[in-house]
Design a protein around this motif. Structure first.
Motif, PDB file in Angstrom:
ATOM      1  N   SER A  17     -13.690  -4.467  -5.995  1.00 26.19           N
ATOM      2  CA  SER A  17     -12.726  -4.676  -4.918  1.00 26.19           C
ATOM      3  C   SER A  17     -11.423  -3.939  -5.205  1.00 26.19           C
ATOM      4  CB  SER A  17     -12.420  -6.167  -4.752  1.00 26.19           C
ATOM      5  OG  SER A  17     -13.581  -6.896  -4.432  1.00 26.19           O
ATOM      6  N   LEU A  18     -10.738  -3.605  -4.135  1.00 26.86           N
ATOM      7  CA  LEU A  18      -9.402  -3.034  -4.205  1.00 26.86           C
ATOM      8  C   LEU A  18      -8.621  -3.516  -3.001  1.00 26.86           C
ATOM      9  CD1 LEU A  18      -9.794   0.771  -5.096  1.00 26.86           C
ATOM     10  CD2 LEU A  18      -8.696  -0.975  -6.510  1.00 26.86           C
ATOM     11  N   ARG A  19      -7.304  -3.563  -3.150  1.00 24.24           N
ATOM     12  CA  ARG A  19      -6.446  -3.856  -2.005  1.00 24.24           C
ATOM     13  C   ARG A  19      -5.464  -2.720  -1.836  1.00 24.24           C
ATOM     14  NH1 ARG A  19      -2.139  -8.662  -0.548  1.00 24.24           N
ATOM     15  NH2 ARG A  19      -0.831  -7.506  -2.029  1.00 24.24           N
ATOM     16  N   LEU A  20      -5.525  -2.094  -0.683  1.00 21.78           N
ATOM     17  CA  LEU A  20      -4.566  -1.051  -0.352  1.00 21.78           C
ATOM     18  C   LEU A  20      -3.394  -1.665   0.407  1.00 21.78           C
ATOM     19  CD1 LEU A  20      -6.901   1.829   0.880  1.00 21.78           C
ATOM     20  CD2 LEU A  20      -6.190   1.247  -1.449  1.00 21.78           C
ATOM     21  N   SER A  21      -2.231  -1.105   0.156  1.00 21.69           N
ATOM     22  CA  SER A  21      -1.032  -1.539   0.859  1.00 21.69           C
ATOM     23  C   SER A  21      -0.397  -0.355   1.558  1.00 21.69           C
ATOM     24  CB  SER A  21      -0.022  -2.141  -0.115  1.00 21.69           C
ATOM     25  OG  SER A  21      -0.543  -3.279  -0.765  1.00 21.69           O
ATOM     26  N   CYS A  22       0.261  -0.650   2.645  1.00 24.18           N
ATOM     27  CA  CYS A  22       1.002   0.376   3.382  1.00 24.18           C
ATOM     28  C   CYS A  22       2.381  -0.194   3.682  1.00 24.18           C
ATOM     29  CB  CYS A  22       0.287   0.734   4.670  1.00 24.18           C
ATOM     30  SG  CYS A  22       1.199   1.887   5.728  1.00 24.18           S
ATOM     31  N   ALA A  23       3.393   0.470   3.179  1.00 28.04           N
ATOM     32  CA  ALA A  23       4.766   0.050   3.405  1.00 28.04           C
ATOM     33  C   ALA A  23       5.402   0.935   4.464  1.00 28.04           C
ATOM     34  CB  ALA A  23       5.557   0.128   2.108  1.00 28.04           C
ATOM     35  N   ALA A  24       6.010   0.300   5.454  1.00 28.07           N
ATOM     36  CA  ALA A  24       6.673   1.035   6.529  1.00 28.07           C
ATOM     37  C   ALA A  24       8.180   1.015   6.312  1.00 28.07           C
ATOM     38  CB  ALA A  24       6.325   0.428   7.879  1.00 28.07           C
ATOM     39  N   SER A  25       8.813   2.115   6.667  1.00 28.13           N
ATOM     40  CA  SER A  25      10.253   2.238   6.425  1.00 28.13           C
ATOM     41  C   SER A  25      11.084   1.510   7.464  1.00 28.13           C
ATOM     42  CB  SER A  25      10.649   3.714   6.421  1.00 28.13           C
ATOM     43  OG  SER A  25      10.376   4.296   7.693  1.00 28.13           O
ATOM     44  N   GLU A  26      10.465   1.144   8.568  1.00 22.27           N
ATOM     45  CA  GLU A  26      11.213   0.586   9.678  1.00 22.27           C
ATOM     46  C   GLU A  26      11.020  -0.933   9.766  1.00 22.27           C
ATOM     47  OE1 GLU A  26      11.319   2.988  13.205  1.00 22.27           O
ATOM     48  OE2 GLU A  26      11.040   1.216  14.457  1.00 22.27           O
ATOM     49  N   ARG A  27      12.118  -1.643   9.988  1.00 21.10           N
ATOM     50  CA  ARG A  27      12.046  -3.101  10.083  1.00 21.10           C
ATOM     51  C   ARG A  27      11.277  -3.546  11.313  1.00 21.10           C
ATOM     52  NH1 ARG A  27      17.990  -5.545   8.495  1.00 21.10           N
ATOM     53  NH2 ARG A  27      18.034  -4.815   6.344  1.00 21.10           N
ATOM     54  N   THR A  28      11.357  -2.740  12.382  1.00 17.82           N
ATOM     55  CA  THR A  28      10.706  -3.131  13.630  1.00 17.82           C
ATOM     56  C   THR A  28       9.261  -2.657  13.653  1.00 17.82           C
ATOM     57  OG1 THR A  28      11.593  -1.165  14.689  1.00 17.82           O
ATOM     58  CG2 THR A  28      12.827  -3.219  14.959  1.00 17.82           C
ATOM     59  N   VAL A  29       8.574  -2.802  12.526  1.00 22.38           N
ATOM     60  CA  VAL A  29       7.191  -2.351  12.444  1.00 22.38           C
ATOM     61  C   VAL A  29       6.306  -3.113  13.415  1.00 22.38           C
ATOM     62  CG1 VAL A  29       6.528  -3.943  10.609  1.00 22.38           C
ATOM     63  CG2 VAL A  29       5.392  -1.707  10.805  1.00 22.38           C
ATOM     64  N   LYS A  76       7.677  -8.290   6.283  1.00 21.36           N
ATOM     65  CA  LYS A  76       7.844  -7.441   5.103  1.00 21.36           C
ATOM     66  C   LYS A  76       7.567  -5.971   5.408  1.00 21.36           C
ATOM     67  CE  LYS A  76       6.568 -11.066   1.805  1.00 21.36           C
ATOM     68  NZ  LYS A  76       5.626 -11.461   0.724  1.00 21.36           N
ATOM     69  N   SER A  77       7.259  -5.679   6.652  1.00 19.34           N
ATOM     70  CA  SER A  77       6.931  -4.304   7.056  1.00 19.34           C
ATOM     71  C   SER A  77       5.768  -3.760   6.231  1.00 19.34           C
ATOM     72  CB  SER A  77       8.159  -3.385   6.929  1.00 19.34           C
ATOM     73  OG  SER A  77       9.196  -3.826   7.774  1.00 19.34           O
ATOM     74  N   MET A  78       4.761  -4.593   6.050  1.00 16.82           N
ATOM     75  CA  MET A  78       3.630  -4.238   5.206  1.00 16.82           C
ATOM     76  C   MET A  78       2.314  -4.433   5.945  1.00 16.82           C
ATOM     77  SD  MET A  78       4.759  -3.286   2.204  1.00 16.82           S
ATOM     78  CE  MET A  78       3.261  -3.424   1.208  1.00 16.82           C
ATOM     79  N   MET A  79       1.330  -3.631   5.543  1.00 20.19           N
ATOM     80  CA  MET A  79      -0.043  -3.776   6.016  1.00 20.19           C
ATOM     81  C   MET A  79      -0.947  -3.716   4.802  1.00 20.19           C
ATOM     82  SD  MET A  79      -2.210  -1.458   8.735  1.00 20.19           S
ATOM     83  CE  MET A  79      -1.997   0.045   7.813  1.00 20.19           C
ATOM     84  N   TYR A  80      -2.020  -4.498   4.845  1.00 19.60           N
ATOM     85  CA  TYR A  80      -2.912  -4.582   3.697  1.00 19.60           C
ATOM     86  C   TYR A  80      -4.362  -4.370   4.128  1.00 19.60           C
ATOM     87  CZ  TYR A  80       1.227  -7.025   2.038  1.00 19.60           C
ATOM     88  OH  TYR A  80       2.508  -7.357   1.718  1.00 19.60           O
ATOM     89  N   LEU A  81      -5.103  -3.660   3.296  1.00 21.30           N
ATOM     90  CA  LEU A  81      -6.537  -3.487   3.513  1.00 21.30           C
ATOM     91  C   LEU A  81      -7.252  -4.011   2.274  1.00 21.30           C
ATOM     92  CD1 LEU A  81      -8.727  -2.360   5.431  1.00 21.30           C
ATOM     93  CD2 LEU A  81      -8.660  -0.258   4.055  1.00 21.30           C
ATOM     94  N   GLN A  82      -7.858  -5.167   2.407  1.00 17.50           N
ATOM     95  CA  GLN A  82      -8.630  -5.737   1.313  1.00 17.50           C
ATOM     96  C   GLN A  82     -10.053  -5.219   1.409  1.00 17.50           C
ATOM     97  OE1 GLN A  82      -7.573  -8.040  -1.277  1.00 17.50           O
ATOM     98  NE2 GLN A  82      -9.523  -7.210  -2.022  1.00 17.50           N
ATOM     99  N   MET A  83     -10.512  -4.605   0.339  1.00 16.53           N
ATOM    100  CA  MET A  83     -11.832  -3.979   0.329  1.00 16.53           C
ATOM    101  C   MET A  83     -12.709  -4.655  -0.716  1.00 16.53           C
ATOM    102  SD  MET A  83     -10.708   0.016   0.715  1.00 16.53           S
ATOM    103  CE  MET A  83      -9.998   0.110  -0.928  1.00 16.53           C
ATOM    104  N   HIS A  84     -13.840  -5.140  -0.277  1.00 16.17           N
ATOM    105  CA  HIS A  84     -14.806  -5.784  -1.167  1.00 16.17           C
ATOM    106  C   HIS A  84     -16.134  -5.030  -1.111  1.00 16.17           C
ATOM    107  CE1 HIS A  84     -12.263  -9.197  -1.985  1.00 16.17           C
ATOM    108  NE2 HIS A  84     -12.167  -9.502  -0.696  1.00 16.17           N
ATOM    109  N   SER A  85     -16.986  -5.306  -2.098  1.00 17.47           N
ATOM    110  CA  SER A  85     -18.333  -4.723  -2.144  1.00 17.47           C
ATOM    111  C   SER A  85     -18.278  -3.211  -1.940  1.00 17.47           C
ATOM    112  CB  SER A  85     -19.212  -5.363  -1.062  1.00 17.47           C
ATOM    113  OG  SER A  85     -19.288  -6.755  -1.233  1.00 17.47           O
ATOM    114  N   LEU A  86     -17.395  -2.585  -2.675  1.00 20.07           N
ATOM    115  CA  LEU A  86     -17.207  -1.145  -2.497  1.00 20.07           C
ATOM    116  C   LEU A  86     -18.437  -0.370  -2.917  1.00 20.07           C
ATOM    117  CD1 LEU A  86     -13.506  -0.999  -3.608  1.00 20.07           C
ATOM    118  CD2 LEU A  86     -14.390  -0.160  -1.424  1.00 20.07           C
ATOM    119  N   LYS A  87     -18.659   0.723  -2.210  1.00 17.97           N
ATOM    120  CA  LYS A  87     -19.798   1.593  -2.441  1.00 17.97           C
ATOM    121  C   LYS A  87     -19.305   2.994  -2.756  1.00 17.97           C
ATOM    122  CE  LYS A  87     -22.182  -0.818   1.337  1.00 17.97           C
ATOM    123  NZ  LYS A  87     -22.864  -0.639   2.651  1.00 17.97           N
TER     124      LYS A  87
END
Length: 123
Positions: A17-29, A76-87
């Protein structure tokens, strides 16, 4: 101009598994639809997942359904992609994207893109 910065990529064994994060510079995301795309060497860019502005709705590419989960934290102006059972087929550069259009798989509806983070899945 919204800046997006991905993090969390790396090398993982198949089944991991891995978790990707994406941080946005803008508060009004919260004004933006967000999504993830990926591109492996020699292949076209592929839609991974997208999430609506509020986070209430998500849509996934067929190849990741049931394994990946997308979420966002607008405070938090964040997005997350939780990835399981990676191939090994998940190996690619993963790009965060944001736009003012409807959420979904159409890349041209996204106005802003990050630089990408490498995910490598070993067999």
């Amino acid at each position: 101009q919204v800046q997006l910065v991905e993090s969390g990529g790396g090398l993982v064994q198949a089944g991991g598994s891995l978790r990707l994060s994406c941080a946005a510079s803008e508060r009004t995301v919260s004004n933006y639809t967000m999504g993830w795309f990926r591109q492996a060497p020699g292949l076209e860019r592929e839609f991974v997942a997208s999430i609506s502005r509020s986070g209430a709705f998500t849509v996934y590419g067929d190849s990741v359904k049931g394994r990946f989960t997308l979420s966002r934290d607008n405070a938090k102006s964040m997005m997350y992609l939780q990835m399981h059972s990676l191939k090994p087929d998940d190996t690619a550069v993963y790009y965060c994207a944001g736009g003012r259009g409807a959420y979904g798989s159409i890349a041209r509806t996204y106005d802003y893109w990050g630089q990408g983070t490498q995910v490598t899945v070993s067999s």
